[in-house]
Design a protein around this motif. Structure first.
Motif, short mmCIF file in Angstrom:
data_model
loop_
_atom_site.label_atom_id
_atom_site.label_comp_id
_atom_site.label_asym_id
_atom_site.label_seq_id
_atom_site.Cartn_x
_atom_site.Cartn_y
_atom_site.Cartn_z
N GLU A 57 -13.87 -44.54 22.43
CA GLU A 57 -15.22 -44.31 21.91
C GLU A 57 -15.34 -44.59 20.41
O GLU A 57 -16.43 -44.54 19.86
N THR A 58 -14.22 -44.88 19.76
CA THR A 58 -14.24 -45.19 18.33
C THR A 58 -14.24 -46.69 18.12
O THR A 58 -13.40 -47.41 18.68
N ALA A 59 -15.19 -47.18 17.29
CA ALA A 59 -15.26 -48.62 17.01
C ALA A 59 -14.04 -49.06 16.22
O ALA A 59 -13.48 -48.30 15.43
N VAL A 60 -13.60 -50.28 16.45
CA VAL A 60 -12.46 -50.85 15.76
C VAL A 60 -12.94 -51.72 14.62
O VAL A 60 -13.87 -52.53 14.77
N SER A 61 -12.32 -51.58 13.47
CA SER A 61 -12.66 -52.41 12.31
C SER A 61 -12.42 -53.88 12.62
O SER A 61 -11.48 -54.24 13.34
N SER A 62 -13.25 -54.74 12.08
CA SER A 62 -13.11 -56.18 12.30
C SER A 62 -11.82 -56.72 11.70
O SER A 62 -11.39 -57.83 12.03
N SER A 63 -11.19 -55.92 10.82
CA SER A 63 -9.94 -56.35 10.21
C SER A 63 -8.71 -55.77 10.90
O SER A 63 -7.59 -55.97 10.44
N PHE A 64 -8.94 -55.06 12.02
CA PHE A 64 -7.81 -54.43 12.73
C PHE A 64 -6.92 -55.50 13.36
O PHE A 64 -7.37 -56.26 14.21
N ILE A 65 -5.67 -55.55 12.93
CA ILE A 65 -4.70 -56.47 13.52
C ILE A 65 -3.41 -55.69 13.75
O ILE A 65 -2.52 -55.66 12.91
N GLY A 66 -3.33 -55.02 14.87
CA GLY A 66 -2.15 -54.22 15.20
C GLY A 66 -2.14 -52.91 14.47
O GLY A 66 -2.82 -52.72 13.45
N GLY A 67 -1.41 -51.94 15.02
CA GLY A 67 -1.30 -50.64 14.39
C GLY A 67 -1.71 -49.52 15.32
O GLY A 67 -1.78 -49.69 16.53
N ASN A 68 -1.99 -48.37 14.75
CA ASN A 68 -2.29 -47.18 15.54
C ASN A 68 -3.78 -47.07 15.84
O ASN A 68 -4.63 -47.48 15.05
N THR A 85 -13.32 -52.83 20.67
CA THR A 85 -13.91 -51.80 21.55
C THR A 85 -15.42 -52.04 21.67
O THR A 85 -16.23 -51.32 21.10
N PRO A 86 -15.81 -53.05 22.44
CA PRO A 86 -17.23 -53.40 22.56
C PRO A 86 -18.00 -52.44 23.46
O PRO A 86 -17.42 -51.60 24.16
N THR A 87 -19.31 -52.57 23.45
CA THR A 87 -20.20 -51.75 24.29
C THR A 87 -20.74 -52.55 25.48
O THR A 87 -21.49 -52.00 26.28
N SER A 88 -20.35 -53.80 25.61
CA SER A 88 -20.94 -54.68 26.62
C SER A 88 -20.44 -54.42 28.03
O SER A 88 -21.19 -54.48 29.00
#
Length: 615
Positions: A57-68, A85-88
């Motif tokens: 339910e938490t949006a992912v940053s557009s800069s997220f590349i691996g991690g927790n 984590t889209p809503t589509s």
């Protein structure tokens, strides 16, 4: 993940797959103590014994590349689009996880999530829902083009090199498979494994959510358990070794792992409602929200459910079992075991056991005089050899089990249910267990009025077994204690058999024999029924020869009406895997007519089950 081969991959492909880049072999360090793992509180009431719950339910940053992220130890992703984590496309809530890989991404072989290291115990439950969009899931055409979408990865011990995961769910050539590999040597390679088995789960279903539940007792020994449900239906029941002799327990990963692309440009998979349950969890604790229940029958409120030797509990079908009652004799005791062949371990961990060989008696009140189905639940919690515990069972003064040996039938710590039909004349069902060798024992008692039992059919009317025919075979008694007659009332076809291990059933013997058409000629059955009326017909099939679709195709008519057209057993269920087709039919003349007509190669049938319907 250290994967080098899968299925029967040609030698050239095997050599190619072993040339892994060093960074592809790096997995998170396995370091966790039991004190760091504890139950969490679910966002949904009624769920218990959870160690991990992730609904994205938490949006992912557009800069997220691996991690927790959230409840997971690490996301092994390398591009900004690898995990979002889209809503589509959503299974539950407002968002879902989306994993993407592209063939143009040089050196990238995975976009996966690694569950937090909750595997401090070899007995675990897992649940998740997956969605494969058709526009990003074109079928590969060669065996090396597989995609792993869920795996249980095992950390190599010191001195061990890369190995395949012991358990993985993968897609290949338009079909879904579950592969199990095991090895007992402390140091081993893929070449020195003890064994492997691949389960064909049928064609890939695209553009729909697929709910999976895994119940696993990881072990390289005979006490291993691997049960898998897809959309509420058990599709794998693997008993025995299922992993490696490693110092740590396999851990949970999902997403996409892919090496060979052929002409495919990208893969996308959505994941939602991910949960990991402890050894005390049940199917319903981890199953995706609003998922189909694993229930196979509907029990009315007039049933009597007694947890022999135990306290009140609610099982995985949300049925409430009363605390032990209506007994005389015996002692209440328990053992904290992992129970195989059930999703309700707690029901079998407690039991009533005879004291010094004296009888155990139950006097169970029933609603009224009449016919009842009685299910007696047993487990052998102590002995690990046949002829160690032997006893008799009487229902209403009639012997139903003589010199019964639980271990001899089901083994150690493995649930078994014996089913009987009994007539009660005085409003009280009398059950007697008499010890023969060591002390009689019982885990649970289930009593249901026959006329109120809804069997596992597509009709809302009740049904009772009227005719059970072992097509092509001899008389046999199945795992539900039902007697199937030898093949009868047929014309055409030949009786034959193959000594196969049959998946998706506990009654392999029923499917090993079958009637098969001769040179494409029709098979006909004229089954006498009690009277004109409505019946439920279950036709049991298995594909014992062919290992490809469109190899055996045939039609089936009931009472002159087409019910299966161009039916392909392999296309629906795969090789050596039982499938049952259920139909409602009206019979006007006292004889049920069944016709199987070959289209390609010879029509085949393993068993016929006719149930009388009544309101």
């Amino acid at each position: 993940m250290k994967r080098k081969n899968l299925l029967a991959i040609p030698l050239l492909s095997l050599l190619t797959l072993t040339a892994c880049n060093k960074n592809e072999l790096v997995e998170p360090d396995y370091a966790v103590s039991a004190s760091t793992v504890s139950n969490i509180t679910s966002v949904e009431s009624g769920r218990r014994n959870l160690l991990v719950e992730e609904r994205f339910e938490t949006a992912v940053s557009s800069s997220f590349i691996g991690g927790n992220y959230g409840d997971f130890y690490k996301f092994q992703t390398s591009k900004s689009y690898s995990f979002t984590t889209p809503t589509s496309v959503v299974r539950n809530g407002n968002r879902a996880a989306r994993f993407e890989m592209r063939s143009a991404d040089s050196g990238v072989v995975r976009a996966e999530a690694v569950a937090r290291k909750s595997e401090t115990n070899r007995h675990r439950w897992y649940g998740l829902s997956m969605y494969l969009p058709s526009d990003a899931w074109a079928n590969n055409t060669t065996s090396s083009g597989w995609d792993i979408i869920t795996q249980f990865w095992s950390q190599p011990d010191a001195g061990e090199g890369p190995r395949n995961p012991p358990i993985d769910l993968y897609v290949s050539k338009g079909r879904m498979y579950l592969k199990v590999v095991w090895a007992s040597k402390a140091i081993h390679t893929d070449a020195t494994k003890d064994g492997e088995k691949t389960y064909d789960l049928g064609p890939v279903e695209k553009d729909k959510w697929l709910d999976f539940v895994y119940h696993i007792n990881f072990s390289y020994k005979s006490d291993g358990v691997l049960e898998v449900w897809k959309n509420g239906v058990k599709v794998v029941d693997h008993r025995g070794p299922n992993s490696y002799n490693d110092q740590t327990v396999p851990y949970f990963k999902y997403g996409i792992y892919k090496r060979n692309w052929e002409n495919i440009s990208k893969r996308v998979i959505y994941v939602d409602d991910v949960r990991v349950g402890s050894e005390n969890a049940t199917y319903n604790d981890v199953a995706p929200s609003r998922s189909t229940s694993s229930t196979t029958s509907t029990i009315t409120s007039t049933s009597s459910l007694i947890n022999a030797g135990g306290s009140q509990l609610t099982d995985s079908q949300s049925r409430t079992w009363s605390a032990d009652a209506n007994y005389s004799g015996g002692l209440s005791t328990n053992r904290a075991l992992a129970i195989a062949n059930t999703t309700d371990d707690a029901l079998y961990r407690y039991y009533r056991i005879a004291s010094n060989g004296a009888a155990i008696n139950y006097s169970v009140p029933v609603k009224e005089a009449g016919n009842y189905t009685v299910k007696l639940h047993f487990v052998e919690p102590y002995f690990k050899a046949s002829n160690s515990r032997v006893f008799n069972v009487n229902l209403e003064g009639q012997r139903v089990l003589t010199n019964y040996d639980i271990y001899n039938e089901s083994g150690y710590a493995r649930a078994v249910v014996k089913t009987f039909n009994v007539s009660v004349s005085d409003g009280v069902l009398n059950i007697n267990l008499g010890s023969v060798k060591n002390n009689a024992i019982i885990s649970a008692i289930e009593v249901t009025p026959v006329n109120l039992t809804s069997l596992s059919t597509s009709t809302s009317s009740a049904s009772s077994a009227f005719s059970l025919i072992n097509a092509g075979g001899k008389q046999l008694t199945d795992s539900q204690s039902r007697t199937w007659s030898a093949d009868a009332n047929y014309s055409g076809g030949l009786s034959t058999n193959r000594a196969l291990a049959i998946a998706n059933t506990t009654d392999d013997a029923l499917y090993r024999y079958y009637r098969i058409a001769s040179n494409g000629a029709a098979i006909n059955y004229s089954v006498p029924v009690k009277e004109a009326g409505n019946y439920t017909v279950k036709l049991h099939f298995v594909e014992p020869y062919f290992k490809a679709s469109n190899s055996r195709v045939f039609n089936v008519n009931l009472e002159g009406q087409r019910v299966l057209t161009n039916y392909d057993i392999y296309n629906e269920s795969g090789y050596a895997r039982a499938v049952v087709k259920t139909f409602n039919v009206s019979v006007s003349d006292g004889v049920l007519n069944i016709n199987l007509g070959s289209v390609k190669n010879n029509a085949i049938i393993s068993a016929i089950e006719v149930l009388e319907q009544y309101s």
